[in-house]
Design an enzyme around this catalytic site. Structure first.
Site, short mmCIF file in Angstrom:
data_model
loop_
_atom_site.label_atom_id
_atom_site.label_comp_id
_atom_site.label_asym_id
_atom_site.label_seq_id
_atom_site.Cartn_x
_atom_site.Cartn_y
_atom_site.Cartn_z
N GLY A 92 0.57 -1.28 -7.36
CA GLY A 92 0.64 -1.38 -5.72
C GLY A 92 -0.10 -2.73 -5.27
N GLY A 93 0.06 -2.57 -3.90
CA GLY A 93 -0.92 -3.12 -3.22
C GLY A 93 -0.56 -5.05 -3.79
N ASP A 94 -1.71 -5.32 -3.68
CA ASP A 94 -1.56 -6.62 -4.74
C ASP A 94 -1.21 -7.03 -6.38
OD1 ASP A 94 -0.94 -10.13 -3.94
OD2 ASP A 94 -2.33 -9.78 -5.56
N GLY A 119 -3.12 5.58 3.17
CA GLY A 119 -2.72 4.55 4.37
C GLY A 119 -1.77 4.09 4.46
N LYS A 147 -1.97 7.71 -14.38
CA LYS A 147 -2.43 8.93 -15.20
C LYS A 147 -1.58 9.83 -15.26
CE LYS A 147 -6.97 7.12 -14.57
NZ LYS A 147 -8.67 7.28 -14.59
N MET A 162 -12.11 2.15 -4.73
CA MET A 162 -12.17 3.10 -5.53
C MET A 162 -13.47 3.66 -5.35
SD MET A 162 -10.15 1.38 -8.33
CE MET A 162 -10.49 -0.54 -7.85
N ILE A 167 -5.61 -8.30 -7.03
CA ILE A 167 -6.40 -7.48 -5.99
C ILE A 167 -6.29 -6.13 -6.68
CG2 ILE A 167 -7.65 -6.34 -4.27
CD1 ILE A 167 -7.45 -8.96 -3.75
N ALA A 199 -4.21 -2.53 -0.21
CA ALA A 199 -4.80 -1.76 0.83
C ALA A 199 -5.07 -2.22 2.03
CB ALA A 199 -5.51 -0.60 -0.36
N ASP A 259 3.02 1.16 -11.67
CA ASP A 259 1.93 2.19 -11.26
C ASP A 259 2.20 3.78 -10.32
OD1 ASP A 259 0.94 0.55 -12.45
OD2 ASP A 259 -0.05 -0.17 -10.63
N PRO A 271 1.10 -1.16 0.20
CA PRO A 271 -0.36 -0.20 -0.05
C PRO A 271 0.71 1.01 -0.20
CG PRO A 271 0.25 -1.16 2.30
CD PRO A 271 0.73 -2.14 1.52
C1 LIG Z 1 -6.03 0.24 -9.19
S1 LIG Z 1 -7.01 -0.45 -7.68
C2 LIG Z 1 -5.54 -1.56 -6.51
C3 LIG Z 1 -5.31 -1.61 -5.43
C4 LIG Z 1 -4.41 -2.82 -5.24
N1 LIG Z 1 -4.56 -3.61 -5.90
C5 LIG Z 1 -3.91 -3.89 -4.14
O1 LIG Z 1 -4.03 -4.96 -3.46
O2 LIG Z 1 -4.67 -2.36 -2.92
C6 LIG Z 1 -6.15 1.36 -6.34
C7 LIG Z 1 -7.40 1.45 -4.89
O3 LIG Z 1 -6.59 0.77 -4.34
C8 LIG Z 1 -6.94 1.54 -2.48
N2 LIG Z 1 -5.50 2.56 -2.64
C9 LIG Z 1 -4.53 2.01 -2.85
N3 LIG Z 1 -3.73 2.50 -1.96
C10 LIG Z 1 -4.07 2.83 -1.26
C11 LIG Z 1 -3.27 3.21 0.81
N4 LIG Z 1 -2.15 3.55 0.70
N5 LIG Z 1 -4.22 3.86 1.28
C12 LIG Z 1 -5.69 3.55 0.82
N6 LIG Z 1 -6.24 3.19 -0.17
C13 LIG Z 1 -5.30 2.01 -0.47
C14 LIG Z 1 -7.79 2.90 -3.17
O4 LIG Z 1 -9.16 2.68 -3.02
C15 LIG Z 1 -6.98 2.89 -4.84
O5 LIG Z 1 -8.68 3.78 -5.53
#
Ligand SMILES: C[S@@+](CC[C@H](N)C(=O)[O-])C[C@H]1O[C@@H](n2cnc3c(N)ncnc32)[C@H](O)[C@@H]1O
Length: 262
Positions: free
Chosen positions: A96-98, A206, A65, A177, A101, A127, A43, A20
């Site tokens: 970002g994240g996984d 976060g 973006k 999102m 997901i 996240a 990203d 995250p």
């Molecule tokens: C395209 S999705 C990608 C999710 C990512 N693959 C994951 O597993 O967290 C992007 C969304 O993830 C969430 N997100 C990602 N990083 C975040 C963070 N540091 N704090 C809160 N929400 C986060 C938000 O809802 C953001 O709009």
């Protein structure tokens, strides 16, 4: 044990979950992959400190973006990755994240495989998990929640999405999102029968500097997002476990205050 590609092999793709934000939440394997990268395709949500783990000589390509232009379309990203792998590069696709997901990781794996090229996936802390840990918000709890669901709340198709039964007593719903559609989300959930006084948390940025955890009730979700000028990235958590996070938070504040006095 996960099947890994030969780390000395050239011409391969590694899809890496960057977590995250906080680089401390990267897996050991993610760090190893970054250190071997020739090209990093990343990203916008990836923290610069994570990118710094790749060799200085590695080419860094952002497909984020930007305000002035749209993000690179998915087909373009797939083609970019495949083109670099074909030159023999080790391409780290940092997400970002996984990656699996709401990260389009599945589409990228398919594209690389369709090109007959080797690919491996290194999971990341999504996240929901990173933000919940930081906010001391247990997504499941033996007494309060026995199920957790992840949904995407972006505009496209929101009204068509069937979330019935995902939020309510004894369950936790995490919405990615969902900042821009917070009011519509709260109306949708209440129309599905979720109580207007169901606790809700919005967790913004976060694990990053300036992160915020805000709590309210479902009926006030839209107004709170406006009041607090919540900005992306943020997740929304709906469920009784949110009230626990408040209690945990108070305990943590009390413990810090007690420590300061000692
Ligand atoms: C395209 S999705 C990608 C999710 C990512 N693959 C994951 O597993 O967290 C992007 C969304 O993830 C969430 N997100 C990602 N990083 C975040 C963070 N540091 N704090 C809160 N929400 C986060 C938000 O809802 C953001 O709009």
């Amino acid at each position: 044990m996960t099947t890994l590609l030969d780390p000395s092999a050239r011409g391969r793709v590694v899809l890496v979950g960057a977590g995250p934000g906080d680089p401390g939440l990267l897996t050991v394997r993610a760090v190893e992959a970054l250190r071997t990268a020739d090209v990093v395709v990343h990203d916008g949500l990836v923290d610069p400190r994570v990118l710094d783990l790749a060799p200085a000589s590695a080419q860094r390509i952002s497909v984020a973006k930007r305000r002035s232009r749209h993000s690179v379309p998915q087909d373009g990203i797939n083609a970019l990755i495949v083109a670099h792998v074909k030159t023999g590069s080790v391409v780290v696709r940092l997400k970002g994240g996984d990656p699996f997901i709401f990260g389009r990781g599945g589409e990228e794996v398919e594209a690389v495989r369709a090109a007959g090229l080797p690919v491996e996936v290194i999971p990341g802390v999504s996240a929901a998990l990173g933000c919940a840990a930081e906010a001391m918000l247990p997504l499941t709890h033996r007494d309060w929640s026995s199920a957790v669901s992840f949904v995407a709340g972006q505009c496209k198709g929101l009204t068509d999405q069937d979330w019935s039964g995902l939020a309510g007593k004894g369950r936790t719903l995490v919405i990615y999102m969902g900042v821009a559609t917070a009011s519509a989300i709260s109306e949708k959930l209440m129309a599905d029968g979720v109580a207007p006084d169901m606790p809700v948390a919005v967790l913004e940025r976060g694990t990053l500097d300036g992160s915020r955890a805000m709590r309210t009730l479902l009926a006030d979700l839209g107004p709170m997002v406006e009041r607090e000028a919540v900005a992306s990235p943020a997740i929304i958590v709906v469920g009784e476990v949110v009230a626990l996070s408040d209690a945990q938070d108070k305990l943590a504040r009390w413990a810090r205050a007690a420590e300061a006095l000692a």
